[in-house]
Enzyme design. Sequence first.
Site, mmCIF file in Angstrom:
data_model
loop_
_atom_site.group_PDB
_atom_site.id
_atom_site.type_symbol
_atom_site.label_atom_id
_atom_site.label_comp_id
_atom_site.label_asym_id
_atom_site.label_seq_id
_atom_site.Cartn_x
_atom_site.Cartn_y
_atom_site.Cartn_z
ATOM 1 N N ASP A 67 0.811 -1.219 0.000
ATOM 2 C CA ASP A 67 0.000 0.000 0.000
ATOM 3 C C ASP A 67 0.846 1.271 0.000
ATOM 4 O OD1 ASP A 67 0.996 -0.366 2.566
ATOM 5 O OD2 ASP A 67 -0.949 -0.646 3.503
ATOM 6 N N ASP A 136 -7.223 -2.686 14.523
ATOM 7 C CA ASP A 136 -8.610 -2.886 14.089
ATOM 8 C C ASP A 136 -8.735 -4.084 13.139
ATOM 9 O OD1 ASP A 136 -7.403 -1.936 11.798
ATOM 10 O OD2 ASP A 136 -8.740 -0.213 11.519
ATOM 11 N N HIS A 138 -6.895 -4.532 10.348
ATOM 12 C CA HIS A 138 -6.594 -4.295 8.931
ATOM 13 C C HIS A 138 -5.305 -5.010 8.518
ATOM 14 C CE1 HIS A 138 -4.340 -0.394 10.160
ATOM 15 N NE2 HIS A 138 -3.429 -1.238 9.779
ATOM 16 N N GLU A 143 -9.385 -1.874 5.716
ATOM 17 C CA GLU A 143 -10.009 -1.570 6.998
ATOM 18 C C GLU A 143 -11.264 -2.430 7.188
ATOM 19 O OE1 GLU A 143 -8.354 0.058 8.974
ATOM 20 O OE2 GLU A 143 -7.655 2.002 8.281
HETATM 21 P P1 PGA Z 1 2.611 -1.498 12.942
HETATM 22 O O1 PGA Z 1 1.406 -1.332 11.930
HETATM 23 O O2 PGA Z 1 3.505 -2.542 12.344
HETATM 24 O O3 PGA Z 1 3.259 -0.152 12.988
HETATM 25 O O4 PGA Z 1 2.024 -1.937 14.243
HETATM 26 C C1 PGA Z 1 0.822 -2.466 11.412
HETATM 27 C C2 PGA Z 1 -0.276 -2.103 10.456
HETATM 28 O O5 PGA Z 1 -0.941 -1.074 10.679
HETATM 29 O O6 PGA Z 1 -0.469 -2.841 9.484
#
Ligand code: PGA
Length: 266
Positions: A67, A136, A138, A143
């Site tokens: 992404d 959450d 994702h 999302e």
């Molecule tokens: P993080 O983020 O590795 O900084 O915890 C993970 C994500 O949001 O996919």
Amino acid sequence: MNVIIAKNYDELSRQAAQLVAQKIKNNPKLVLGLATGSTPVGLYQGLIELFKQKKIDFQKITTFNLDEYVGLAPDHPQSYHFFMQKNLFDHVNVPKERVFIPNGQAPDLEKECISYEQNIQKQGGIDIQILGIGRDGHIGFNEPGSSIDSRTRVVSLDVMTVNDNARFFQQDISLVPKQAVTMGIATILAAKECLLLANGAHKADIILQTLYGPITESIPASFLQKHENLTVILDKEAAGKLSENLKSRGIRYEDYSQKTGGGPLG
Ligand code: PGA
């Protein structure tokens, strides 16, 4: 599903790097799906280390990132282009022309999404997709509410994600982009193998729901339960709510959380 519980973040990263390195050794033309965020940074450091030791060569691999934020230039310090450059590409020999990251500044984003999907197909599909996970649920920027059929597209970020990411934007929510281009759930599930990483107690709840809760759009990562070749590497904090579930469900898992060194790949 194969779940590996590592003693700590360093061990998690080392195990993940060994696993990816082995894939590259087995297939020098590997198509590798990459993730950003804080979780895979240790894995990338491990790969850089192995590259410096001449144990792996990235010359023939192809990479696709999950992404990118909409509207951030590649040289913006919070763009995922910049992140990948700084955390991996500046230090290894992946040829520039085989690095693919969605262009969040494309004049026609819809066209960009379609051509990103076509590009993945053209390269024969992703061999192994690295994934982090948001609180959450994702994966990529899929999302809650993302459908199992979703493909690369423009999405709006959840309030929780914007808040979580504000730490990278001087704690100023107004600076956090509100949209992103992301591979879809179907794009991710089409990878031949998925490697999900999570560390820290703040991920324990979502890991439990992702791996053993109902498969639902409200936890997009739960769709990974449908993947036939999923490896999950956790530190013991992120695995904190799993142990009873693993045992009672007869899930294959390897717990290295009490051991020094070791692990499935040595
Ligand atoms: P993080 O983020 O590795 O900084 O915890 C993970 C994500 O949001 O996919």
